[in-house]
Design an enzyme around this catalytic site. Structure first.
Site, short mmCIF file in Angstrom:
data_model
loop_
_atom_site.label_atom_id
_atom_site.label_comp_id
_atom_site.label_asym_id
_atom_site.label_seq_id
_atom_site.Cartn_x
_atom_site.Cartn_y
_atom_site.Cartn_z
CD GLU F 36 -1.26 -2.26 1.89
OE1 GLU F 36 -0.03 -2.31 2.29
OE2 GLU F 36 -1.82 -3.31 2.04
CE1 TYR F 90 9.81 -6.62 1.58
CE2 TYR F 90 10.80 -8.30 0.66
CZ TYR F 90 10.33 -7.09 0.50
OH TYR F 90 10.41 -6.49 -0.78
CG ASP F 106 11.74 -11.33 11.53
OD1 ASP F 106 10.81 -11.83 12.04
OD2 ASP F 106 12.52 -10.94 11.62
NE ARG F 107 4.08 -9.00 6.66
CZ ARG F 107 3.54 -8.63 5.47
NH1 ARG F 107 3.71 -9.23 4.33
NH2 ARG F 107 3.02 -7.09 5.54
CG ASP F 263 2.66 -2.88 -4.63
OD1 ASP F 263 1.40 -3.60 -4.49
OD2 ASP F 263 3.54 -3.42 -4.13
CG ASP F 299 10.15 -3.71 -2.11
OD1 ASP F 299 11.18 -4.15 -2.33
OD2 ASP F 299 9.25 -4.00 -1.38
#
Lengths: 322, 322, 322, 322, 322, 322
Positions: F36, F90, F106-107, F263, F299
């Site tokens: 998001e 992550y 790793d969230r 995204d 990202d």
């Protein structure tokens, strides 16, 4: 026509970054260093015409070395290239107390250690092709061939009327003190300019740990030479052939790159000398160049003549010393 | 005595690592590049005696440029140093499709762009001091002064009996096609060797997008010159003054460093030409040098003569082309 | 509604890593710095609403600058973007004694140096749109246009009832002391808050090298202003308009990133002032912020309000000073 | 009790980052690689008990090598440490077409090349201390001493009832084809498992460039051995002692790290073999391990058993091949 | 058969390079650290047989941890692997005054914090499988399960006749002083060797800030244990069960990597103890190991036995201290 | 007044450089990513007013995330800060065939996964404070609390007259297909704009692997929504509420940074939609934005509106596709 020709071995220096240990590292920083080529770089950057003479294996590592010297204005056209042997390396692990910096030499069997007297360029050693030949004791220690090559070069230069500069530069890792003393003596006997750390004078010649006493002894043995003892943070002291003593305190420096400080001293001193400055001024140039080098990473004295001039003019000595 | 003197601007190139965008990066890789100095590096590494002539601001950035060229054997003693102006930079953001590589030029007001005809070294342009002067259209575009300086140099070289090599090298970011065509014409009219991408021939001279037709037109206008059109992945084609046409397909290459490929072509071609090879062979040297450069990061053709020889001998062309 | 608007030039700062010299380096670290934007970042991170006003060339380098400021919460919506000119750069070579840190400014012809009074945003300077305008002497020195732009902004802000903060921030590389003194005087005469290193007070105004004496002289000339002299490792001292003198010793700091320490001081002081703290407390915030900045790489004061609060509460002064 | 013991030389590998040339680089990436230790790492990561036997100079570089192998679970307790000699290095310059990857070996005079038969650990070669000894032709080429050491180890292992695995692994840089053929023959005659690229079979044994014909010839000479020819992108083919032929196409791979692919093949094959899989399955494990290795930087096969299993199960072959 | 087994949590340590703040950084250096595994690495490098026992999530991060320990010779075969939970991390931002180093622990919900008594390897705790179990207070603080696991391990080891070494190692970020005091008491009551910074003795037990007085109090409560207080730059002091007091000043060190110094002390002390040296000598080994660790980046004591021996023999203490 | 508010979790992404495996690496590159917030960055860079709403732990890692988003112009003032919990991470290991890229999430236990409906900012969801709320299925999968928070936000936004955009974005690592289908249904039923890879439509809803058939089914269930299926290299296809079908082929792209492509597509599409473009044009913006993102490391879609415009105008599709 050169001002100075230097002869010796130059290695790739491989250093782990950020004070890491070799066992920890995944990268090595590549630098180029060798006592005589460090002197050559210093002299070239100060404005003299300088050539560096050596023997290298003709591969990318050898060219990395000559490219690096050439980038600072050193003439490398005298280098003897060979398809044989290997190029010397050294691994430097930089440390902080109580862990001292550690060196792993990997220079055995190098092209320079196998340089023979016949490898010396024909016709180089003629009157007026250069003013001075600079040598160090390190090359004497490399091998019998290298030793003979240095001696032959020194004799030929002397015969051609060049000045001889000789830096004892004793390395305990390369040879024993008695052998070094004996081998260096031959060159010291014909040198016009002789450099030695006071520490080496003590180790090799059994001198007292006192600069003036040591100089006095050395002067008796090598009366033809201007003799300079470097004293670490105490600066340096010279005894001229006429018996005149000059002292110079050290300039304050933070040791970012301690390796090559002695070579920078030699470069500064020889620059001053060849420019016709007084011995006192040559000492100033030597100590200022050494201090400046301490602030520079790597082996080479990457400074400008203006920077050394300004340091000398600033008179920035450590007031707490001397 | 030089084989070739080149004249032009060289910049620091600043590139984000690993295909990052400039907006993302926290480090820039520093390289040195300029069309004429790239040619000089190529020629020097292939074994010719080469000098690069330019004007630089006397600071560490300027010396970074000359050190870098000197490391590859280029003579930089002709450089004109000034305390004024600035040294040109360019930021290169490397991209992959659909994002094309992007350049931000930051070369306005540079020392080279302010070089005046009077800055040219007195006494350089004499018979036998060099065999050839190499120039490019980029310098014509930098400024009025630089333009006049190039023209004066070309005339003086011509008068001294040197050959003139001219690479049009049109940059749409620096000037408009019509202006470029008109300004380049003056040099093309006196050039002995003329290089041009076919693309530029079309853009500047309204040539048809056909190598032979374009060469035919150009030959009528510049009959005194050997004219070479570069065709990208289609190789290159030359028309000699006697009307002989030579073609050479491209060598296969993976584009690690596309910048400087055209300059490597010029270096290879001029090397072959000055060694007295046939035009066909000069084209081979040019295309092989360009292909080899594509595999090398940075702007400069860091290859050896042996590597180019081996590539030519391997005959490693893309069989699918031509 | 802003608490503070700052106006000035911000540059990309390019620094060789690990104390390397520019001539040695193959990479440059990219940071963003400018006196007024450093102040803006400090104020924003301490919790105020801050905008930075400037003129930038609309390319990736310009956006790298605004992105960086925006990341710390500074409003960059007032920035004037242009397709012309260039973005300023500076090369910082960090040194250790005897080699001092050296800067190569490459900011001539920058977009900010060509900002004209008419470029100022219409309608910005209104009552209640901001409480304070912060300026520095650097912008006065950039060019005639920039100088006029600063003056117009100051007048407009004053007319709108904003406070004026002015940091003399003399740079010998940009202009001469007499010119700087004369130009700064205009702003100092209308400033509500005035910052100056004692060293600048001596250089520009011929003040004695004594803080109290200098303050007394400055107070006579600028009675409308709270005047603060920064004293390096001796801290800072302020004279209020009512003649009250406040002193604050420096906090001990190891200089990881000396650049931007003065700007952090200004940010800390203005934060305290605008929060309604006493001048004594504002001085504490200023000196604590400056000390904290010294420990942070780069130009910008990347601290939190809590960190400064804790430093003040720890009372961690060098007991050997004062 | 080991599953496999491997014997050979392992070097530090020094590689310029990002496809740079050695002449360009200022850093080198440090990795550890050697054919037999690569096999050992692969076997250990797949779950077997593996020891690597060699001779190393006892300095940080030697420990960097053993630490690296140990980190992947290889037992290095058999290593013979010496204060003499040096540790082998190789410089790898990775290239893209038309520039091929280039290696500078710097392994002469290494501790392993001076390992003598008497240096072999007393009591190692006993029944049940290991199931298999893996050797390669590289060690035979290092020196006369190393050659004799390998032969003695092979004989002792054979006598103790261990299996012998032998990878011809011809390196043209180390010895001539005829010599290699003759020296390798001795080991091939006692090997239970024999690996050879088809290319080596042609070069050394004058075999036709046809896998089945070559296997047929080799089977006549070495009937006691399972013989496997690796065919590059064509996969691999094995001939069992009973004359059964098994073929396996290659798995598709992008060559991130081509070095060590052959060693990963051997590791995969031996794992399958020692787990009692069919030769067809062992070939699958070999080709899958080789393909996976191609995607991994460095020399070592840093994969997991699960990853290879999944690759085999996915059946991800290039349908365009075979 | 092990000399020492240690039990505890080891994390990935992620650190911004070059004293950057976390908010500034674009890269993190990866290291591996944990109090008990640091001790294990130190002991293994000094020559003892050591295993580290823990619980890890079976992914690449977990294997990065075991690979790293294994590279230094620590046996990791006792580690309990799980598909659940996560591996602990910590972010270390290194600072210089006035900015202190800051840690962000991200170890909640880790595999080790969820290790249950039943996860302990069956059959480990038998006579002669090890001489000593080393534990720290950190593991007690992780969770109730981890706490119970430690206690069960300690009881089982005691029952098997192993020695118990316990380092209080209080971390204010993990638990409150009163709770820590109470929980640690259980282990201290059965420990044969007990380590504690004087600072922790004051915080947890309300001891006076005087080593001898504190030792006297502790001796009354834990008469069965050799108790050692570490005093930072003042060295360390031990009280033996027979009431004999030994003191050792610190060795001078420059803090390149302060983290892990206490663990290196424990490793040095336990090495001396297990070798049968006197307590005075064990203190020397501890303080020398701690000082040497300070000079090494990362958490782990990457030294050799010879280096520590030489440091002890050099007697290089700070003559200004004690 | 915002154009779009997005709600979701953003993590630090830690990636080994240069295609290294996690087990090999000594450094991790730090980036910021979350579905998001990636959409928010894309929209902000294209010129819209965007806020990102989330819950973060108040430490340097949390601020690293908000700083990064803020640098691209995203408003982070709605973020809910807490002293509890942790920030999600992550680890991304990038691979080349046959080694696929691997993610270690790793969230668990993150601040966002514990965001409760009551944490939503009071007064945000009012008419005219925003035009649109963008959500994804990922947040629904994080935890029961996060799921309820998303639903409450969607209902509140709907009630305030905002548009709802919903990207199914199924992650097999976070939940099972049936659960995902059921939970996503609630949001899909009120969404005005719905995004889904065709792959997810097949997995979750058992749709046929045919875009038109799948759209037809989805339209029956969600007639109120514009439904867009992304088809990877086959582009995307939309079905409007009035039954009109629009298709758009993909733009050719080299996958430098594949993560975040979807995204970027959403950002491009929503930008076009909110600007009032036709659905056909919105699809063009979406596919162009996705292709451009593929060329960008990290990202986040760090492009400019002009770059996307030029890509659309160039019509640079792969002629071999569709």
């Amino acid at each position: 026509m050169y001002d100075v020709v230097t002869l010796g071995e130059t290695m790739l220096r491989l250093t782990p970054p950020n004070l890491q240990r070799l066992e920890q590292t995944t990268t090595l920083e590549v630098q180029v260093g060798g006592s005589e080529s460090n002197v050559a770089v210093g002299l070239a950057r100060l404005g003299l015409r300088v050539a560096w003479l050596s023997r290298l294996t003709d591969n990318a590592l050898g060219h990395l070395i000559t490219n690096s010297l050439r980038s600072h204005g050193v003439d490398v056209s005298l280098v003897v290239w060979t398809a044989e042997d290997r190029n010397g390396l050294y691994f430097l692990e930089e440390g902080k107390p109580p862990r001292s910096s550690q060196v792993i030499y990997d220079r055995a069997h190098s092209a320079m250690s196998r340089m023979k007297p016949d490898d010396l360029p024909v016709d180089l050693f003629q009157a007026h092709r250069a003013k001075m030949l600079h040598l160090s004791g390190i090359t004497l220690a490399l091998s019998k061939e290298a030793n003979q090559t240095v001696l032959k070069a020194a004799q030929a230069a002397k015969a051609a009327g060049w000045l001889i500069s000789f830096d004892v530069n004793y390395r305990a890792r390369l040879w024993q003190a008695e052998v070094a003393a004996s081998e260096c003596d031959t060159l010291a006997c014909i040198a016009d300019i002789l450099f030695m750390p006071l520490r080496d004078a003590c180790l090799l010649y059994g001198m007292p740990n006192d600069p003036e006493a040591a100089l006095s002894h050395l002067h008796q043995r090598y009366p033809q030479s201007i003799i300079t003892l470097t004293l670490g943070t105490d600066g340096a002291v010279s005894l001229s052939t006429d018996g005149r003593l000059d002292r110079q305190p050290a300039y304050v420096a933070e040791a970012v790159g301690r390796v090559g400080g002695g070579d920078a001293f030699v470069a500064g001193f020889l620059f001053g000398y060849l420019r016709g400055y007084s011995i006192r001024q040559a000492l100033q140039w030597g100590t200022a160049a050494a201090a400046y080098k301490y602030s520079i990473p790597g082996d080479m004295p990457i400074f400008t003549r203006r920077e050394i001039t300004e340091l000398i003019e600033s008179g920035y000595h450590d007031s707490l010393r001397r």
